[in-house]
Design a protein around this motif. Structure first.
Motif, PDB file in Angstrom:
ATOM      1  N   GLY A 113       0.771  -1.234   0.000  1.00 40.80           N
ATOM      2  CA  GLY A 113       0.000   0.000   0.000  1.00 40.80           C
ATOM      3  C   GLY A 113       0.802   1.283   0.000  1.00 40.80           C
ATOM      4  N   ARG A 114       2.090   1.224  -0.227  1.00 38.57           N
ATOM      5  CA  ARG A 114       2.877   2.463  -0.288  1.00 38.57           C
ATOM      6  C   ARG A 114       4.031   2.288  -1.277  1.00 38.57           C
ATOM      7  NH1 ARG A 114       7.696   2.497   2.598  1.00 38.57           N
ATOM      8  NH2 ARG A 114       8.113   0.688   3.925  1.00 38.57           N
ATOM      9  N   ASP A 115       4.571   3.422  -1.744  1.00 34.05           N
ATOM     10  CA  ASP A 115       5.699   3.373  -2.677  1.00 34.05           C
ATOM     11  C   ASP A 115       6.955   2.887  -1.963  1.00 34.05           C
ATOM     12  OD1 ASP A 115       3.949   4.406  -4.442  1.00 34.05           O
ATOM     13  OD2 ASP A 115       4.960   6.313  -4.766  1.00 34.05           O
ATOM     14  N   SER A 130      15.651   2.309 -11.989  1.00 40.30           N
ATOM     15  CA  SER A 130      15.360   3.066 -10.775  1.00 40.30           C
ATOM     16  C   SER A 130      13.896   3.494 -10.820  1.00 40.30           C
ATOM     17  CB  SER A 130      16.274   4.297 -10.674  1.00 40.30           C
ATOM     18  OG  SER A 130      15.980   5.039  -9.504  1.00 40.30           O
ATOM     19  N   SER A 131      13.140   3.099  -9.818  1.00 40.99           N
ATOM     20  CA  SER A 131      11.717   3.395  -9.822  1.00 40.99           C
ATOM     21  C   SER A 131      11.180   3.174  -8.404  1.00 40.99           C
ATOM     22  CB  SER A 131      10.993   2.495 -10.830  1.00 40.99           C
ATOM     23  OG  SER A 131       9.638   2.837 -10.935  1.00 40.99           O
ATOM     24  N   ALA A 132       9.911   2.849  -8.306  1.00 44.62           N
ATOM     25  CA  ALA A 132       9.285   2.516  -7.027  1.00 44.62           C
ATOM     26  C   ALA A 132       8.297   1.383  -7.263  1.00 44.62           C
ATOM     27  CB  ALA A 132       8.582   3.724  -6.422  1.00 44.62           C
ATOM     28  N   ILE A 133       8.112   0.575  -6.245  1.00 40.29           N
ATOM     29  CA  ILE A 133       7.176  -0.549  -6.301  1.00 40.29           C
ATOM     30  C   ILE A 133       5.964  -0.216  -5.438  1.00 40.29           C
ATOM     31  CG2 ILE A 133       6.839  -2.996  -5.806  1.00 40.29           C
ATOM     32  CD1 ILE A 133       9.807  -3.361  -6.045  1.00 40.29           C
ATOM     33  N   VAL A 134       4.794  -0.525  -5.953  1.00 38.11           N
ATOM     34  CA  VAL A 134       3.569  -0.399  -5.165  1.00 38.11           C
ATOM     35  C   VAL A 134       2.807  -1.711  -5.281  1.00 38.11           C
ATOM     36  CG1 VAL A 134       1.426   0.836  -4.783  1.00 38.11           C
ATOM     37  CG2 VAL A 134       3.419   2.081  -5.603  1.00 38.11           C
ATOM     38  N   GLN A 135       2.591  -2.367  -4.163  1.00 39.14           N
ATOM     39  CA  GLN A 135       1.761  -3.569  -4.136  1.00 39.14           C
ATOM     40  C   GLN A 135       0.641  -3.369  -3.130  1.00 39.14           C
ATOM     41  OE1 GLN A 135       5.106  -6.958  -5.172  1.00 39.14           O
ATOM     42  NE2 GLN A 135       3.525  -7.478  -3.705  1.00 39.14           N
TER      43      GLN A 135
END
Length: 258
Positions: free
Chosen positions: A193-195, A214-219
């Motif tokens: 629930g968060r980056d 380079s990025s962010a994961i959101v699950q």
């Protein structure tokens, strides 16, 4: 008395055997059907078109430059006549027969009795996801495959890292750091629930880290994710490695035994 006693023992053993067989059959009936899915990895060739009578037409990619769009599966006595494959997309699930059976994958040009495009040996139990790729500079006529678990054991809240490249790959995911050797897979729980910041780099022969992603994961709740690193197989790629991030709803865990 001895004859009567022996008769009673034999009759009891036969009764127990007759009872055990239906129980085994019931266990097989209760077992959920297994499934198999496929994920081809790679890059499409450059888009090409030609003009005919003032109209632009997209040209078909060169033979062998992409995986077959359609294959058939032969699994023992079970046949799947048509399964669609697409780069970077997981195919719909197909049911697997119980037990250990080889899976022959054929392209339309292979024919029903021709040599299969690929043959898989699967684990005896569980759902599977088959990663398919080609060696850079080669055609898609001899694919390579890796079989991954695809059932409830790859649960919601998990992130799975897969390194299909020939070099060590390093991941920084939030506060966690992982070094993954070639051909290895690693799964772990991730915050939901968060980056979550993500950085991926590969190690060159001198030990220098070369950033590639380079990025962010959101699950979200109920989801599971994949990060798959593989060799770029396009023409003159800017980076030697590619990263495919995926996420999807995880399958429901099996009901608890009563």
């Amino acid at each position: 008395m001895n004859s009567v006693f022996r008769f009673i023992i034999v009759f009891a053993l036969l009764a127990l055997g007759a009872k055990a067989e239906p129980e085994k059959d019931q266990e097989k009936e209760k077992a959920p059907p297994r499934t198999i899915r496929f994920l081809p990895l790679g890059e499409s060739p450059p888009f090409e078109q030609e003009v005919r009578d003032g109209v632009r037409y997209e040209l078909e990619p060169p033979a062998g430059s992409i995986p077959p769009r359609e294959v058939s599966l032969t699994m023992g006595k079970v046949t799947v006549p048509s399964l669609r494959l697409s780069l970077g997309r997981i195919s719909p699930p197909e049911k697997l027969p119980a037990g250990v059976v080889p899976v022959d994958i054929r392209r339309p040009e292979d024919g029903a009795n021709g040599s299969p495009w690929a043959t898989l040996t699967l684990p005896e139990t569980g759902n599977v996801l088959v990663l398919i790729w080609r060696e850079p500079g080669k055609l898609w006529d001899k694919p390579r495959c890796l079989i991954l678990p695809d059932g409830p054991e790859f649960a919601a809240g998990m992130l799975r890292l897969t390194n299909l490249s020939p070099v060590e790959v390093r991941f920084i995911i939030g506060e966690q750091k992982f070094a993954l050797p070639p051909g290895k897979v690693h799964g772990f729980p991730i915050s939901l629930g968060r980056d979550v910041p993500l950085q991926i780099a590969w190690m060159d022969p001198s030990g220098t880290a070369k950033p590639i992603y380079s990025s962010a994961i959101v699950q979200n709740e109920g989801e599971r994710g994949e990060l798959i690193v593989y060799r770029a197989d396009g023409e003159q790629p800017r980076q030697p490695l590619k990263v495919l991030p995926l996420r999807e709803r995880a399958p429901e865990p099996p009901p608890a035994p009563r």
